[in-house]
Design an enzyme around this catalytic site. Structure first.
Site, short mmCIF file in Angstrom:
data_model
loop_
_atom_site.label_atom_id
_atom_site.label_comp_id
_atom_site.label_asym_id
_atom_site.label_seq_id
_atom_site.Cartn_x
_atom_site.Cartn_y
_atom_site.Cartn_z
N GLY A 23 37.30 -29.86 44.24
CA GLY A 23 36.33 -30.86 44.69
C GLY A 23 37.01 -31.92 45.53
N ARG B 80 59.38 -12.67 60.47
CA ARG B 80 58.02 -12.33 60.02
C ARG B 80 58.06 -11.73 58.61
NH1 ARG B 80 56.25 -9.42 65.73
NH2 ARG B 80 55.75 -11.33 66.87
N HIS C 91 47.51 -14.24 64.51
CA HIS C 91 46.75 -13.24 63.74
C HIS C 91 46.24 -12.14 64.68
CE1 HIS C 91 44.21 -11.87 60.41
NE2 HIS C 91 43.25 -11.72 61.30
N GLY D 95 64.60 -20.71 70.85
CA GLY D 95 63.71 -21.01 71.96
C GLY D 95 63.20 -19.77 72.66
N GLU E 234 55.12 -17.08 65.14
CA GLU E 234 55.68 -15.74 64.85
C GLU E 234 54.66 -14.65 65.14
OE1 GLU E 234 58.71 -15.08 63.82
OE2 GLU E 234 59.49 -16.88 62.88
P1 TGC Z 1 56.71 -4.46 74.54
O1 TGC Z 1 56.55 -3.72 75.82
O2 TGC Z 1 55.95 -4.02 73.34
O3 TGC Z 1 58.26 -4.49 74.13
C1 TGC Z 1 59.24 -4.92 75.04
C2 TGC Z 1 60.54 -4.24 74.67
O4 TGC Z 1 60.93 -4.67 73.36
C3 TGC Z 1 61.02 -3.53 72.48
N1 TGC Z 1 60.52 -3.97 71.18
C4 TGC Z 1 61.30 -4.22 70.14
N2 TGC Z 1 62.61 -4.08 69.95
C5 TGC Z 1 63.12 -4.42 68.76
N3 TGC Z 1 62.36 -4.90 67.76
C6 TGC Z 1 61.03 -5.06 67.92
N4 TGC Z 1 60.29 -5.58 66.95
C7 TGC Z 1 60.44 -4.72 69.15
N5 TGC Z 1 59.17 -4.76 69.65
C8 TGC Z 1 59.25 -4.31 70.89
C9 TGC Z 1 60.16 -2.47 73.12
O5 TGC Z 1 60.56 -1.20 72.72
C10 TGC Z 1 60.43 -2.72 74.59
O6 TGC Z 1 61.70 -2.20 74.90
P2 TGC Z 1 62.02 -1.61 76.35
O7 TGC Z 1 63.42 -1.11 76.24
O8 TGC Z 1 60.99 -0.54 76.58
O9 TGC Z 1 61.88 -2.76 77.31
O10 TGC Z 1 56.46 -6.00 74.83
P3 TGC Z 1 55.15 -6.75 75.33
O11 TGC Z 1 55.57 -7.69 76.40
O12 TGC Z 1 54.03 -5.79 75.60
O13 TGC Z 1 54.79 -7.66 74.06
C11 TGC Z 1 54.35 -7.14 72.88
C12 TGC Z 1 53.93 -8.29 71.93
C13 TGC Z 1 52.69 -8.99 72.43
C14 TGC Z 1 53.66 -7.63 70.60
C15 TGC Z 1 55.10 -9.30 71.80
O14 TGC Z 1 55.32 -9.97 72.97
C16 TGC Z 1 54.85 -10.30 70.70
O15 TGC Z 1 55.15 -10.05 69.56
N6 TGC Z 1 54.29 -11.51 71.06
C17 TGC Z 1 54.16 -12.60 70.09
C18 TGC Z 1 55.16 -13.66 70.41
C19 TGC Z 1 55.73 -14.28 69.18
O16 TGC Z 1 55.62 -13.81 68.07
N7 TGC Z 1 56.42 -15.39 69.39
C20 TGC Z 1 57.10 -16.02 68.30
C21 TGC Z 1 58.00 -17.12 68.80
S1 TGC Z 1 59.16 -17.67 67.62
C22 TGC Z 1 58.27 -18.50 66.49
O17 TGC Z 1 57.09 -18.56 66.49
C23 TGC Z 1 59.07 -19.17 65.47
S2 TGC Z 1 58.18 -20.04 64.32
C24 TGC Z 1 59.49 -20.50 63.43
C25 TGC Z 1 59.20 -20.91 62.09
O18 TGC Z 1 59.16 -20.04 61.16
O19 TGC Z 1 59.11 -22.14 61.94
P1 FAD Z 2 48.49 -18.41 73.17
O1 FAD Z 2 49.42 -17.28 73.41
O2 FAD Z 2 48.04 -19.21 74.35
O3 FAD Z 2 47.22 -17.87 72.40
C1 FAD Z 2 46.03 -18.61 72.29
C2 FAD Z 2 44.97 -17.73 71.65
O4 FAD Z 2 44.74 -16.56 72.47
C3 FAD Z 2 45.40 -17.20 70.29
O5 FAD Z 2 44.30 -17.19 69.42
C4 FAD Z 2 45.85 -15.79 70.57
O6 FAD Z 2 45.70 -14.94 69.44
C5 FAD Z 2 44.90 -15.40 71.70
N1 FAD Z 2 45.48 -14.35 72.53
C6 FAD Z 2 46.60 -14.40 73.29
N2 FAD Z 2 46.82 -13.22 73.89
C7 FAD Z 2 45.84 -12.39 73.46
C8 FAD Z 2 45.53 -11.02 73.73
N3 FAD Z 2 46.30 -10.25 74.50
N4 FAD Z 2 44.43 -10.51 73.14
C9 FAD Z 2 43.67 -11.25 72.31
N5 FAD Z 2 43.91 -12.56 72.04
C10 FAD Z 2 44.98 -13.10 72.61
N6 FAD Z 2 58.12 -20.67 69.15
C11 FAD Z 2 59.46 -20.48 69.30
O7 FAD Z 2 59.91 -19.81 70.22
N7 FAD Z 2 60.33 -21.04 68.41
C12 FAD Z 2 59.92 -21.80 67.38
O8 FAD Z 2 60.74 -22.28 66.59
C13 FAD Z 2 58.53 -22.03 67.20
N8 FAD Z 2 58.07 -22.85 66.21
C14 FAD Z 2 56.74 -23.16 66.16
C15 FAD Z 2 56.30 -24.14 65.27
C16 FAD Z 2 54.96 -24.52 65.24
C17 FAD Z 2 54.50 -25.59 64.31
C18 FAD Z 2 54.03 -23.86 66.08
C19 FAD Z 2 52.57 -24.23 66.06
C20 FAD Z 2 54.46 -22.91 66.97
C21 FAD Z 2 55.82 -22.56 67.04
N9 FAD Z 2 56.30 -21.64 67.99
C22 FAD Z 2 57.64 -21.43 68.14
C23 FAD Z 2 55.38 -21.10 68.99
C24 FAD Z 2 54.49 -19.97 68.49
O9 FAD Z 2 55.21 -18.78 68.33
C25 FAD Z 2 53.35 -19.82 69.48
O10 FAD Z 2 52.51 -20.95 69.28
C26 FAD Z 2 52.59 -18.52 69.30
O11 FAD Z 2 53.38 -17.42 69.63
C27 FAD Z 2 51.28 -18.49 70.11
O12 FAD Z 2 51.50 -18.91 71.42
P2 FAD Z 2 50.54 -20.04 72.06
O13 FAD Z 2 50.50 -21.19 71.13
O14 FAD Z 2 51.02 -20.27 73.45
O15 FAD Z 2 49.12 -19.40 72.07
#
Ligand code: TGC
Ligand code: FAD
Length: 392
Positions: free
Chosen positions: A347, A251, A374, A137, A371
């Site tokens: 098709g 990822r 894009h 979460g 995760e």
């Molecule tokens: P930022 O300032 O860049 O970093 C905050 C702190 O974290 C450190 N850090 C890392 N440490 C370890 N590994 C990494 N990969 C790290 N990346 C960053 C960084 O050094 C910093 O440390 P400190 O000590 O200075 O505080 O953070 P930001 O808030 O600016 O965010 C950067 C951003 C936008 C890239 C990040 O928030 C991000 O990746 N956002 C996307 C969110 C996301 O991917 N959510 C996924 C949710 S889980 C999911 O989707 C599961 S799907 C499951 C399935 O496969 O079904």
């Molecule tokens: P938003 O963050 O609201 O983004 C909406 C749009 O704005 C996107 O196109 C994005 O690229 C764009 N955008 C956002 N910020 C910027 C920026 N700074 N600059 C330019 N464009 C931007 N999460 C978990 O924690 N655990 C899970 O197990 C998990 N499973 C998932 C399963 C499914 C089927 C789905 C659909 C999602 C899941 N997620 C999970 C959540 C997923 O990680 C989020 O949907 C994802 O991180 C995007 O967040 P959001 O949907 O709130 O979109």
């Protein structure tokens, strides 16, 4: 779905780069997917139901914690074997791979890397065997791409913590036994907490009406004054870096997995194009169809080389977040394009469940968003090459 005739493309003899163990793991997973996933997955996707009966088999092939050491129940494999496993499982269905990604990289990994020895012993063997299923979460209704803004929080109540807030879009949530939840303490510092099903005030409503990842269950994690024992907090690391490091691992698996979906779409389209006759000739004889197929195999081959190299770097502990991010973005983008082109080659048949392509295409619409979207991955590369973060 019609019988699974999949033949994996290997245009650049990438198998030569793999070790014997990689090929054994890959082939065993491929055989298992052909036997257990392909025959049933379309029905489950149509019904929007997770095929729970696959959990035991996934555990047996080692898909829960492939790289977690054997002493904790994992398979103790290297990163290339892990990647190949994800490739084969997503070749079957992205939703099934999702379950493995969450279990391995988002639940087992943080407990292994940041948990206490007691937490490792208590949870990891059960997660590896599939006795427990986990959820992760991080995302909240108002904080998706920017998890640092999360509002889920906990308070120190002396002998326990009190957890409040909500997570949204959580894979496996509706039936997970435990969830690794990221929440802020009273100082605003992010920590991982293991929340168990059955704790009072903890509910997991299912998210319905998805057109994508229909064979994977998605839901919310809602915490209404949940009393959490203090020993359930992961002691090893705090701050946003802790969950972000788990995302690196998941990822990485997706970078391989999405290629599996692309390979399945390509293979299906190639076979169909050679068999389907129009204007007295196989449609594979028309230049426009050959262009589509040639571009597909080119992108798949480039993707295969990219993830193989990333796997080598990861095995050496040298893969960076930005490299992993690029591979995830690239694999999903090409897989989506390939799925869309492949569907056209079939098709009208392409829109039916007789073939896997439309299901892959719809699934990939989630994979391109979760995760890290894009766009977020483009910004991660942008920040890495320029040194200037453009997230806000
Ligand atoms: P930022 O300032 O860049 O970093 C905050 C702190 O974290 C450190 N850090 C890392 N440490 C370890 N590994 C990494 N990969 C790290 N990346 C960053 C960084 O050094 C910093 O440390 P400190 O000590 O200075 O505080 O953070 P930001 O808030 O600016 O965010 C950067 C951003 C936008 C890239 C990040 O928030 C991000 O990746 N956002 C996307 C969110 C996301 O991917 N959510 C996924 C949710 S889980 C999911 O989707 C599961 S799907 C499951 C399935 O496969 O079904
Ligand atoms: P938003 O963050 O609201 O983004 C909406 C749009 O704005 C996107 O196109 C994005 O690229 C764009 N955008 C956002 N910020 C910027 C920026 N700074 N600059 C330019 N464009 C931007 N999460 C978990 O924690 N655990 C899970 O197990 C998990 N499973 C998932 C399963 C499914 C089927 C789905 C659909 C999602 C899941 N997620 C999970 C959540 C997923 O990680 C989020 O949907 C994802 O991180 C995007 O967040 P959001 O949907 O709130 O979109």
């Amino acid at each position: 779905m019609a019988s699974d005739l999949f033949e994996a493309p290997d245009y650049y003899q990438i198998d030569d780069l793999l070790q014997e163990e990689h090929i054994l793991v890959r082939n065993a997973t491929r055989d298992w997917v052909k036997k257990e996933v392909s025959p049933i997955i379309e029905d489950y996707a149509q019904k929007a139901e997770f095929p729970k009966h696959l959990i035991k088999g996934l555990a047996e092939v080692g898909a829960f914690g492939p790289y977690i050491p054997e002493e904790y129940g994992g398979a103790g494999l290297d990163q290339i074997s892990y990647g190949l496993m994800m490739q084969e499982i997503e070749r079957g269905d992205s939703g099934v791979r999702s379950t493995c990604s969450v279990q391995s990289s988002l639940v087992m990994y943080p407990i292994f890397a940041y948990g206490s020895e007691d937490q490792r012993k208590k949870y990891l063997p059960k997660l590896a065997s599939g006795e427990f299923l986990g959820a992760f979460g991080l995302t909240e209704p108002n904080h998706g791409s920017n998890p640092s803004g999360m509002t889920t929080h906990y308070k120190d109540m002396g002998d326990h913590y009190l957890l409040n807030g909500a997570k949204m879009w959580i894979s496996n949530a509706p039936f997970a036994d435990i969830a690794v939840v990221w929440a802020k303490n009273e100082e605003g510092r992010i920590h991982g907490i293991i929340v168990e099903r059955g704790m009072e005030g903890f509910t997991t409503p299912e998210t319905h009406n998805k057109w994508s990842l229909r064979a994977s269950a998605t839901g919310e994690l809602v915490f209404d004054n949940v009393k959490v024992p203090k020993e359930n907090v992961l002691p090893g690391r705090s701050g946003l870096g802790a969950p972000l490091s788990c995302l690196d691992s998941a990822r990485y698996g997706i970078a391989w997995g999405a290629l599996g979906a692309a390979m399945d779409c390509y293979d299906t389209a190639l076979r169909y194009a050679k068999e389907r006759i129009q204007f007295g000739k196989p449609i594979a004889s028309f230049q426009l169809q050959q262009k589509k197929l040639a571009e597909m195999i080119t992108e798949i081959t480039k993707g295969q080389l990219l993830v193989w190299r990333l796997g080598v770097l990861k095995n050496e502990g040298r893969a960076t977040t930005a490299q992993i991010s690029m591979a995830k973005r690239n694999s999903v983008e090409i897989a989506l394009k390939i799925a869309r082109e492949a569907r056209q080659i079939l098709g009208g048949m392409g829109i039916t469940g007789d073939y896997s392509i439309m299901r892959h295409m719809m699934n990939l619409e989630s994979v391109v968003t979760y995760e890290g979207t894009h766009d977020i991955h483009l910004l991660i590369t942008g920040a890495d090459i320029t040194g200037i973060p453009a997230f806000q």
